[in-house]
Enzyme design. Structure first.
Site, mmCIF file in Angstrom:
data_model
loop_
_atom_site.group_PDB
_atom_site.id
_atom_site.type_symbol
_atom_site.label_atom_id
_atom_site.label_comp_id
_atom_site.label_asym_id
_atom_site.label_seq_id
_atom_site.Cartn_x
_atom_site.Cartn_y
_atom_site.Cartn_z
ATOM 1 N N GLU A 1 0.820 -1.208 0.000
ATOM 2 C CA GLU A 1 0.000 0.000 0.000
ATOM 3 C C GLU A 1 0.858 1.263 0.000
ATOM 4 O O GLU A 1 0.462 2.287 -0.571
ATOM 5 C CB GLU A 1 -0.971 -0.043 1.185
ATOM 6 C CG GLU A 1 -2.066 -1.091 0.948
ATOM 7 C CD GLU A 1 -2.840 -1.468 2.204
ATOM 8 O OE1 GLU A 1 -4.075 -1.549 2.129
ATOM 9 O OE2 GLU A 1 -2.199 -1.701 3.251
ATOM 10 N N GLU B 1 -3.794 -9.828 3.397
ATOM 11 C CA GLU B 1 -4.568 -9.624 4.622
ATOM 12 C C GLU B 1 -5.672 -10.660 4.823
ATOM 13 O O GLU B 1 -5.935 -11.102 5.957
ATOM 14 C CB GLU B 1 -5.169 -8.220 4.644
ATOM 15 C CG GLU B 1 -4.194 -7.126 5.078
ATOM 16 C CD GLU B 1 -3.349 -6.588 3.943
ATOM 17 O OE1 GLU B 1 -2.747 -5.519 4.118
ATOM 18 O OE2 GLU B 1 -3.289 -7.228 2.870
#
Length: 254
Positions: A108, A128
């Site tokens: 990210e 995740e």
């Protein structure tokens, strides 16, 4: 800056290095503060035009430091996101130079950059869901703006990484270079960008980033608002004059 984040200048290019190779450059509180402060310096200093974000020791970043998180460290900032850039990126262009793994929050951070240069062995992913978590620092929200939605969902829902070549093929990565060469290649690319008009660079980035959120009725007015001051600037006059005189322009950022 702390030892966890190293910052240097190479002409008009600022190089920010996450320096926790023993922890695969996991993002703890100190890293978050260091990156945030560095990008604030990038935006505030007229002598800097482009930032390059990288990681030490052959890894970009493995994501948030979960051990530090369990100790109460918070690597995100209200209104700005992870390391101060995932929600509110710098106004100036930013390039990620990625070697090794760019995973979870590390991925990210790379997404918060405008361009990505990757070593051949680099891997990009948002794992995740494998831990029943959500890529909440921009991955789940923004990845489908960078690559086709079906491919974004493949990354997000399987949690499996894409290698550098695949990331290049789908438009997530701009350039793939030999392992160990990503930083040099990113600095070379940054130098080409930094040679251009600084006001024009920031305006172009703002228009490109904002355009997807503007309605058809808004987009031309918004673009005119952003680029109007650029066309009336001293730098615009200098750019035209330098072209006519067949010389390199000297920008003032005004």
């Amino acid at each position: 800056m702390s030892d966890e984040v190293l910052v240097e200048r190479r002409g008009a290019v600022q190089v920010i290095t996450i320096n926790r190779p023993q922890a695969r450059n996991a993002i703890n509180g100190a890293v978050a503060v260091g990156v945030r402060d560095a990008v604030d310096e990038l935006d505030a200093d007229a002598a800097l035009q482009v930032g390059v974000l990288t990681g030490a020791g052959g890894t970009f970043s493995s994501g948030m430091d979960l051990k530090a998180f369990l100790k109460g460290e918070t690597p995100s900032f209200p209104g700005r996101g992870l390391a101060g850039i995932t929600q509110t990126p710098p106004r100036k262009p930013m390039i990620a130079a990625a070697e090794g793994y760019a995973l979870a929050g590390g991925f990210e951070l790379a997404m918060a950059c405008d361009l990505v240069v990757a070593g051949t062995s680099a891997k990009f992913g948002v794992p995740e869901v494998k831990r029943s978590l959500v890529a909440g620092a921009g991955g789940a929200l923004l990845l489908a703006r960078r690559i086709p939605r079906a491919l974004a969902l493949e990354m997000l829902l399987t949690g499996d990484p894409f290698d550098a070549r695949r990331a290049y093929e789908i438009g997530l990565v701009n350039r793939v270079v030999d392992d160990g060469q990503a930083l040099d290649a990113a600095i070379e690319l940054a130098g080409k960008i930094a040679a251009n008009g600084p006001l024009a660079l920031m305006a172009t980035k703002e228009i490109s980033n904002g355009g997807a959120d503007w309605s058809a009725a808004e987009r031309w007015d918004e673009m005119a608002r952003i680029m109007g001051p650029v066309f009336t600037s001293q730098d615009a006059q200098e750019g035209a004059r330098a072209f006519a005189e067949k010389r390199a322009p000297v920008w003032k950022g005004q």
